[in-house]
Design an enzyme around this catalytic site. Structure first.
Site, mmCIF file in Angstrom:
data_model
loop_
_atom_site.group_PDB
_atom_site.id
_atom_site.type_symbol
_atom_site.label_atom_id
_atom_site.label_comp_id
_atom_site.label_asym_id
_atom_site.label_seq_id
_atom_site.Cartn_x
_atom_site.Cartn_y
_atom_site.Cartn_z
ATOM 1 N N SER A 5 0.808 -1.238 0.000
ATOM 2 C CA SER A 5 0.000 0.000 0.000
ATOM 3 C C SER A 5 0.833 1.277 0.000
ATOM 4 C CB SER A 5 -1.000 0.009 1.163
ATOM 5 O OG SER A 5 -0.347 0.207 2.399
ATOM 6 N N CYS A 6 2.060 1.206 -0.477
ATOM 7 C CA CYS A 6 2.936 2.380 -0.557
ATOM 8 C C CYS A 6 2.879 2.910 -1.990
ATOM 9 C CB CYS A 6 4.359 1.993 -0.171
ATOM 10 S SG CYS A 6 5.609 3.225 -0.535
ATOM 11 N N THR A 7 2.302 4.096 -2.153
ATOM 12 C CA THR A 7 2.158 4.689 -3.479
ATOM 13 C C THR A 7 3.510 4.936 -4.130
ATOM 14 O OG1 THR A 7 0.109 5.745 -2.775
ATOM 15 C CG2 THR A 7 1.168 6.635 -4.732
ATOM 16 N N CYS B 83 6.227 3.348 -3.638
ATOM 17 C CA CYS B 83 6.797 2.051 -4.000
ATOM 18 C C CYS B 83 6.226 1.574 -5.327
ATOM 19 C CB CYS B 83 6.507 1.014 -2.911
ATOM 20 S SG CYS B 83 7.264 1.393 -1.314
#
Length: 136
Positions: free
Chosen positions: A9-11, A13
């Site tokens: 859920s890391c944009t 990333c």
């Protein structure tokens, strides 16, 4: 080979992964929550930093806000233990190879991972465009 350390859920990333794929660059992805960084991996990252641990700490993370110790008071061994136990303390994504390191996603800085010949070709294209713009 490029190593890409990410979290779910890391944009940023996802942007880094997409950029690497778009430029056909081989990389190994590691989700630091499902497969925490080893102490040796953290040391490798730290060796490539300019400012040491301060570069990789996620100061805005909830994990950092909830710390009951001052990171400055920890020994390197204690700090490595903390990073392996609480991966959310580490900024993401981390993109690195043998010589280069980027922490966080920055569209300009990530270009350093392109092979030299590709970067030189892009630079030549930009120069040609600037010359064409000056003539027009």
């Amino acid at each position: 080979m490029i190593n890409l350390y990410v979290s779910p859920s890391c944009t940023s990333c996802r942007k880094a992964k997409s950029w690497l794929e778009e430029h056909d660059l081989d990389y190994v992805e590691k989700n630091i929550y499902h497969d925490p960084l080893t102490k040796d991996e953290i040391k490798e990252i730290l060796m490539l930093t300019d400012e040491g641990t301060g570069e990789i700490i996620s100061y805005r993370s909830q994990a950092y806000q909830n710390l009951e110790v001052d990171i400055e008071d920890l020994s390197m061994s204690e700090l490595l233990d903390l990073f392996t136990d609480q991966p959310s303390l580490i900024r993401r994504p981390i993109i690195m190879d043998d010589r280069r390191l980027q922490i966080g996603y920055n569209e300009e800085e990530i270009r350093c991972f392109l092979p030299r010949e590709v970067r030189e070709l892009k630079l030549a294209e930009i120069r040609q465009q600037l010359i064409a713009d000056d003539i027009a």
